[in-house]
Design an enzyme around this catalytic site. Structure first.
Site, mmCIF file in Angstrom:
data_model
loop_
_atom_site.group_PDB
_atom_site.id
_atom_site.type_symbol
_atom_site.label_atom_id
_atom_site.label_comp_id
_atom_site.label_asym_id
_atom_site.label_seq_id
_atom_site.Cartn_x
_atom_site.Cartn_y
_atom_site.Cartn_z
ATOM 1 C CG HIS A 32 32.172 -42.535 -45.390
ATOM 2 N ND1 HIS A 32 32.771 -41.773 -44.420
ATOM 3 C CD2 HIS A 32 32.546 -43.817 -45.151
ATOM 4 C CE1 HIS A 32 33.476 -42.555 -43.627
ATOM 5 N NE2 HIS A 32 33.353 -43.793 -44.037
ATOM 6 C CD GLU A 114 33.582 -41.655 -48.800
ATOM 7 O OE1 GLU A 114 32.567 -40.939 -48.995
ATOM 8 O OE2 GLU A 114 34.489 -41.353 -48.001
ATOM 9 C CG HIS A 153 32.048 -40.151 -41.637
ATOM 10 N ND1 HIS A 153 32.784 -39.396 -42.508
ATOM 11 C CD2 HIS A 153 32.894 -40.443 -40.616
ATOM 12 C CE1 HIS A 153 34.010 -39.231 -42.032
ATOM 13 N NE2 HIS A 153 34.098 -39.858 -40.878
ATOM 14 C CG ASP A 163 29.948 -38.257 -44.573
ATOM 15 O OD1 ASP A 163 30.337 -37.681 -43.555
ATOM 16 O OD2 ASP A 163 30.604 -39.141 -45.139
#
Length: 178
Positions: A32, A114, A153, A163
């Site tokens: 992400h 992330e 994602h 993303d």
């Protein structure tokens, strides 16, 4: 023996997770990106969001985050520092409505990482290196995480998410983990 905390990460314990379904095997890695506010790096707002302490009045764009309960297993900062919020054997709340290979609810069987960034800005060399090292370590802990089971994602929530975006260099990343 599986390790549930990455040895190279700063540990924070987000309240936004729960148990994986019984007999569930970690078999997907989801990449992400996030920045709060969008395009601003280095602040504390991502941490606040994942820890459930974000002041939604601190920036106008945060209003849509009011009441949101979200986390990721790890965040990789622009300088390559890794912060882990959820143990890998637990279900972090990162994927939302999602499907991979016909299986719904990707949070059940995935690890979410992330990258601090946006889906249109280049990621740093330090982030690629840290992500590659983390991925290699995760693959040792969870053998089902082969290259075919590493996605963005956007791949598991098409049309809803973009993303890590066009700026993420998948070829570079895969070359680093081979």
């Amino acid at each position: 023996m599986q390790l549930n905390w990455y040895p190279g990460a700063q540990q924070r314990r987000s309240p936004h997770y729960n148990e994986r379904p019984s007999a569930c095997c970690v078999s997907l890695l989801v990449v992400h990106c996030i920045s709060l506010p969008a395009g601003e790096y280095g602040g504390h707002y991502i941490d606040d969001l994942f820890m459930g302490t974000l002041d939604c009045q601190a920036h106008p764009s945060f209003d849509s985050l009011r009441g949101v309960r979200v986390s990721a297993h790890c965040l990789i900062r622009r300088d390559g520092a890794i912060i882990q919020y959820v143990p890998f054997d637990k279900r972090a709340w990162h994927a939302g409505v999602s499907v991979f290979a016909g299986q719904d609810n990707c949070n059940d069987f995935s690890i979410g990482v992330e990258l601090e960034g946006t889906d249109t800005a280049s990621y740093t060399e330090a982030q690629y290196q840290a992500l590659a090292q983390l991925t290699t370590w995760l693959q040792q802990q969870f053998p089902a995480l082969n290259s075919e089971r590493i996605v963005g994602h956007s791949d598991i929530a098409p049309g809803r998410k973009h993303d890590p975006g066009v700026a993420f260099d998948w070829n570079k990343y895969f070359a680093l983990i081979r």
